[in-house]
Motif scaffolding. Structure first.
Motif, PDB file in Angstrom:
ATOM      1  N   TYR B  35       0.845  -1.187   0.000  1.00 17.80           N
ATOM      2  CA  TYR B  35       0.000   0.000   0.000  1.00 17.80           C
ATOM      3  C   TYR B  35       0.882   1.239   0.000  1.00 17.80           C
ATOM      4  CZ  TYR B  35      -4.126  -2.781   1.178  1.00 17.80           C
ATOM      5  OH  TYR B  35      -5.151  -3.680   1.159  1.00 17.80           O
ATOM      6  N   GLN B  37       0.841   5.449   1.088  1.00 17.48           N
ATOM      7  CA  GLN B  37       0.148   6.499   1.834  1.00 17.48           C
ATOM      8  C   GLN B  37       0.867   7.817   1.622  1.00 17.48           C
ATOM      9  OE1 GLN B  37       0.015   6.234   6.197  1.00 17.48           O
ATOM     10  NE2 GLN B  37      -2.101   6.972   6.151  1.00 17.48           N
ATOM     11  N   GLY B  40      -0.847  12.817   5.229  1.00 24.92           N
ATOM     12  CA  GLY B  40      -2.180  13.292   5.569  1.00 24.92           C
ATOM     13  C   GLY B  40      -3.309  12.610   4.814  1.00 24.92           C
ATOM     14  N   LYS B  41      -2.967  11.584   4.075  1.00 20.05           N
ATOM     15  CA  LYS B  41      -3.978  10.896   3.265  1.00 20.05           C
ATOM     16  C   LYS B  41      -4.182   9.459   3.736  1.00 20.05           C
ATOM     17  CE  LYS B  41      -4.456  14.316   0.319  1.00 20.05           C
ATOM     18  NZ  LYS B  41      -5.730  15.056   0.173  1.00 20.05           N
ATOM     19  N   SER B  42      -5.116   8.802   3.095  1.00 18.93           N
ATOM     20  CA  SER B  42      -5.389   7.419   3.444  1.00 18.93           C
ATOM     21  C   SER B  42      -4.470   6.473   2.674  1.00 18.93           C
ATOM     22  CB  SER B  42      -6.849   7.096   3.156  1.00 18.93           C
ATOM     23  OG  SER B  42      -7.175   5.841   3.695  1.00 18.93           O
ATOM     24  N   LEU B  43      -4.709   5.194   2.816  1.00 18.65           N
ATOM     25  CA  LEU B  43      -3.887   4.186   2.158  1.00 18.65           C
ATOM     26  C   LEU B  43      -4.511   3.763   0.835  1.00 18.65           C
ATOM     27  CD1 LEU B  43      -3.684   2.962   5.535  1.00 18.65           C
ATOM     28  CD2 LEU B  43      -1.678   2.272   4.257  1.00 18.65           C
TER      29      LEU B  43
END
Lengths: 113, 111
Positions: B35, B37, B40-43
């Motif tokens: 994954y 990332q 400050g963001k999601s995966l």
């Protein structure tokens, strides 16, 4: 196709309070997982639900709980908040029965003061 | 107890260079995931590796899995600034519906 939606995105609470976080999975996804992300502990598994049943739970105290509704939406609740509960809480959905490929929401950033 | 170790944890490199991130895990598993990332963001899912010898490529990234060695690699070819992010590997724990995650590799690519 809409992605995983988490609300609220940001929240600030004080010690001793409780909080409820919500997650709407991708349409058609029946598995919902929750993870806690902190700088110190990284990504840690909280629980996973499939068809309203909790199939597995991580090593978190009983203050952390969750549920899934018939429409696959999920909520997690943390009671008696502690400073150490400050974290990014990520919800992920999956179309398959096993862990499979997870699709994550933007997360709910909880700050406990 | 299943443990997942990534190295390096931090990598600063120049654009145009090649490098490899390693992911070792402690018990048998046939399913490994990578994954990405952004800060400050999601995966975001990059690769799903489901069998020994699996190799997948997307652009400048290539991932492979050796279940006998319990090792996966994420190779970056001719890095570009847009690949700057934190990369995580995760392993399926005994098919019991949870992933065990590595600590992440923070990759900074300098122009």
């Amino acid at each position: 196709k809409a992605g995983v939606t988490q609300t609220p995105r940001y929240l600030i609470k004080t010690r001793g309070q409780q909080v409820t976080l919500s997650c709407s999975p991708i349409s058609g996804h029946r598995s919902v997982s929750w993870y806690q992300q902190t700088p110190g502990q990284g990504l840690q598994f909280l629980f996973e639900y499939f068809s309203e049943t909790q199939r597995n739970k991580g090593n978190f105290p009983g203050r952390f709980s969750g549920r899934q509704f018939s429409n696959s939406r999920s909520e997690m609740n943390v009671s008696t908040l502690e400073l150490g509960d400050s974290a990014l809480y990520l919800c992920a959905s999956s179309p398959v029965a096993l862990a499979g490929e997870l699709f994550f929401g933007e997360g709910s950033r909880l700050t406990v003061l | 107890e299943l443990k997942v170790e990534q190295n390096p944890l931090f990598l600063s490199m120049q654009e145009g260079k090649n490098y490899t991130i390693y992911c070792n895990y402690s018990t048998t598993s046939d399913r490994l995931y990578w994954y990405r990332q952004d800060p400050g963001k999601s995966l975001e899912s990059l690769f799903v590796l489901l069998s020994n010898g699996a190799v997948k490529q997307e652009g400048r990234l290539m991932a492979s899995l050796d279940t006998k060695a319990r090792l996966s690699t994420l190779h970056i070819t001719a890095a570009v600034h847009d690949l700057s992010a934190t990369y995580f590997c995760a392993v399926d724990k005994d098919s019991n519906y949870q992933l065990i995650w590595g600590a992440g590799t923070k990759l900074i690519i300098k122009p």
